[in-house]
Design a protein around this motif. Structure first.
Motif, PDB file in Angstrom:
ATOM      1  N   MET A   1      -7.265  17.768 -20.642  1.00 40.85           N
ATOM      2  CA  MET A   1      -6.746  16.482 -21.048  1.00 40.85           C
ATOM      3  C   MET A   1      -5.223  16.556 -21.079  1.00 40.85           C
ATOM      4  N   THR A   2      -4.573  15.628 -20.446  1.00 39.76           N
ATOM      5  CA  THR A   2      -3.122  15.596 -20.380  1.00 39.76           C
ATOM      6  C   THR A   2      -2.609  14.394 -21.162  1.00 39.76           C
ATOM      7  N   SER A   3      -1.561  14.629 -21.931  1.00 37.92           N
ATOM      8  CA  SER A   3      -0.960  13.549 -22.709  1.00 37.92           C
ATOM      9  C   SER A   3       0.487  13.380 -22.293  1.00 37.92           C
ATOM     10  N   THR A   4       0.926  12.147 -22.181  1.00 42.96           N
ATOM     11  CA  THR A   4       2.316  11.888 -21.837  1.00 42.96           C
ATOM     12  C   THR A   4       3.118  11.427 -23.059  1.00 42.96           C
ATOM     13  N   ALA A   5       2.485  11.436 -24.224  1.00 47.65           N
ATOM     14  CA  ALA A   5       3.184  11.015 -25.441  1.00 47.65           C
ATOM     15  C   ALA A   5       4.272  12.020 -25.801  1.00 47.65           C
ATOM     16  N   ILE A   6       5.405  11.494 -26.191  1.00 48.23           N
ATOM     17  CA  ILE A   6       6.527  12.332 -26.599  1.00 48.23           C
ATOM     18  C   ILE A   6       6.385  12.626 -28.086  1.00 48.23           C
ATOM     19  N   ALA A   7       6.637  13.854 -28.470  1.00 45.69           N
ATOM     20  CA  ALA A   7       6.537  14.238 -29.882  1.00 45.69           C
ATOM     21  C   ALA A   7       7.551  13.456 -30.714  1.00 45.69           C
ATOM     22  N   TYR A   8       7.146  13.120 -31.910  1.00 49.49           N
ATOM     23  CA  TYR A   8       8.010  12.398 -32.844  1.00 49.49           C
ATOM     24  C   TYR A   8       8.696  13.424 -33.741  1.00 49.49           C
ATOM     25  N   ALA A   9      10.001  13.492 -33.664  1.00 50.34           N
ATOM     26  CA  ALA A   9      10.758  14.437 -34.482  1.00 50.34           C
ATOM     27  C   ALA A   9      10.909  13.902 -35.900  1.00 50.34           C
ATOM     28  N   VAL A  10      10.829  14.789 -36.883  1.00 48.05           N
ATOM     29  CA  VAL A  10      11.064  14.397 -38.271  1.00 48.05           C
ATOM     30  C   VAL A  10      12.463  13.800 -38.351  1.00 48.05           C
ATOM     31  N   PRO A  11      12.595  12.592 -38.898  1.00 52.31           N
ATOM     32  CA  PRO A  11      13.886  11.912 -38.865  1.00 52.31           C
ATOM     33  C   PRO A  11      14.833  12.291 -40.003  1.00 52.31           C
ATOM     34  N   PHE A  12      14.518  13.349 -40.725  1.00 61.29           N
ATOM     35  CA  PHE A  12      15.313  13.681 -41.898  1.00 61.29           C
ATOM     36  C   PHE A  12      16.055  15.005 -41.751  1.00 61.29           C
ATOM     37  N   ARG A  13      17.221  15.032 -42.385  1.00 60.03           N
ATOM     38  CA  ARG A  13      17.974  16.279 -42.583  1.00 60.03           C
ATOM     39  C   ARG A  13      18.095  16.431 -44.091  1.00 60.03           C
ATOM     40  N   LEU A  14      17.899  17.626 -44.565  1.00 58.77           N
ATOM     41  CA  LEU A  14      17.985  17.888 -45.993  1.00 58.77           C
ATOM     42  C   LEU A  14      19.372  18.418 -46.322  1.00 58.77           C
ATOM     43  N   ASP A  15      20.108  17.674 -47.125  1.00 57.17           N
ATOM     44  CA  ASP A  15      21.446  18.067 -47.563  1.00 57.17           C
ATOM     45  C   ASP A  15      21.298  18.797 -48.892  1.00 57.17           C
ATOM     46  N   ARG A  16      21.569  20.085 -48.888  1.00 57.11           N
ATOM     47  CA  ARG A  16      21.424  20.919 -50.079  1.00 57.11           C
ATOM     48  C   ARG A  16      22.769  21.228 -50.744  1.00 57.11           C
ATOM     49  N   SER A  17      23.809  20.474 -50.415  1.00 53.47           N
ATOM     50  CA  SER A  17      25.152  20.786 -50.920  1.00 53.47           C
ATOM     51  C   SER A  17      25.266  20.635 -52.432  1.00 53.47           C
ATOM     52  N   ARG A  18      24.377  19.895 -53.077  1.00 55.73           N
ATOM     53  CA  ARG A  18      24.410  19.724 -54.535  1.00 55.73           C
ATOM     54  C   ARG A  18      23.217  20.409 -55.211  1.00 55.73           C
ATOM     55  N   ALA A  19      22.563  21.301 -54.473  1.00 53.07           N
ATOM     56  CA  ALA A  19      21.413  22.036 -55.012  1.00 53.07           C
ATOM     57  C   ALA A  19      21.881  22.975 -56.125  1.00 53.07           C
ATOM     58  N   PRO A  20      21.057  23.339 -57.055  1.00 51.20           N
ATOM     59  CA  PRO A  20      19.600  23.189 -57.036  1.00 51.20           C
ATOM     60  C   PRO A  20      19.096  21.910 -57.691  1.00 51.20           C
ATOM     61  N   ARG A  21      19.931  21.159 -58.372  1.00 48.88           N
ATOM     62  CA  ARG A  21      19.448  19.970 -59.094  1.00 48.88           C
ATOM     63  C   ARG A  21      19.271  18.733 -58.218  1.00 48.88           C
ATOM     64  N   GLU A  31      15.683   5.090 -36.054  1.00 51.18           N
ATOM     65  CA  GLU A  31      14.985   3.904 -36.542  1.00 51.18           C
ATOM     66  C   GLU A  31      14.853   3.968 -38.058  1.00 51.18           C
ATOM     67  N   PRO A  32      14.708   2.816 -38.718  1.00 51.34           N
ATOM     68  CA  PRO A  32      14.503   2.848 -40.166  1.00 51.34           C
ATOM     69  C   PRO A  32      13.123   3.416 -40.491  1.00 51.34           C
ATOM     70  N   VAL A  33      13.002   3.989 -41.671  1.00 49.87           N
ATOM     71  CA  VAL A  33      11.704   4.441 -42.162  1.00 49.87           C
ATOM     72  C   VAL A  33      11.380   3.611 -43.396  1.00 49.87           C
ATOM     73  N   HIS A  34      10.097   3.415 -43.648  1.00 49.29           N
ATOM     74  CA  HIS A  34       9.654   2.499 -44.696  1.00 49.29           C
ATOM     75  C   HIS A  34       8.759   3.205 -45.711  1.00 49.29           C
ATOM     76  N   ALA A  35       8.718   2.649 -46.913  1.00 52.06           N
ATOM     77  CA  ALA A  35       7.808   3.090 -47.981  1.00 52.06           C
ATOM     78  C   ALA A  35       7.881   4.595 -48.222  1.00 52.06           C
ATOM     79  N   ILE A  36       9.075   5.109 -48.374  1.00 53.01           N
ATOM     80  CA  ILE A  36       9.265   6.544 -48.595  1.00 53.01           C
ATOM     81  C   ILE A  36       8.855   6.902 -50.019  1.00 53.01           C
ATOM     82  N   ARG A  37       8.094   7.977 -50.136  1.00 51.60           N
ATOM     83  CA  ARG A  37       7.697   8.533 -51.429  1.00 51.60           C
ATOM     84  C   ARG A  37       7.896  10.036 -51.353  1.00 51.60           C
ATOM     85  N   VAL A  38       8.451  10.604 -52.414  1.00 48.72           N
ATOM     86  CA  VAL A  38       8.624  12.055 -52.486  1.00 48.72           C
ATOM     87  C   VAL A  38       7.897  12.536 -53.727  1.00 48.72           C
TER      88      VAL A  38
END
Length: 93
Positions: A1-21, A31-38
């Motif tokens: 089975m062959t797929s031509t769908a392109i992988a969707y990259a995670v659209p986030f970068r994690l900024d840890r400059s103020r870590a650990p809090r 593109e915008p992302v919707h209904a984000i929950r962490v």
């Protein structure tokens, strides 16, 4: 089975400059992302995080309270693309 769908990259970068809090989740996608929950799995407390929409270039702050967070917790990010497809991504501290 062959797929031509392109992988969707995670659209986030994690900024840890103020870590650990505080960590910032930056939308580096085209593109915008919707209904984000962490949510936090493991030891520690996460200030509730939810937003209806995060545009490209915008960031969402994640505040964490824990004593041994680096070894005992994973954050799970849940969001929807404009197509209403749901995605999950996790990261450790």
């Amino acid at each position: 089975m062959t797929s031509t769908a392109i992988a969707y990259a995670v659209p986030f970068r994690l900024d840890r400059s103020r870590a650990p809090r505080v960590h910032r989740l930056v939308n580096v996608g085209d593109e915008p992302v919707h209904a984000i929950r962490v949510t936090l799995l493991g030891c520690g407390l996460l200030v509730p995080v939810a937003t209806d929409r995060l545009e490209p270039g915008e960031a969402l702050s994640i505040s964490v309270i824990a004593s041994e967070l680096t070894q005992n917790a994973i954050a799970v990010v849940r969001w929807f693309r404009p197509s209403r497809e749901e995605y999950l991504w996790r990261f450790s501290f």
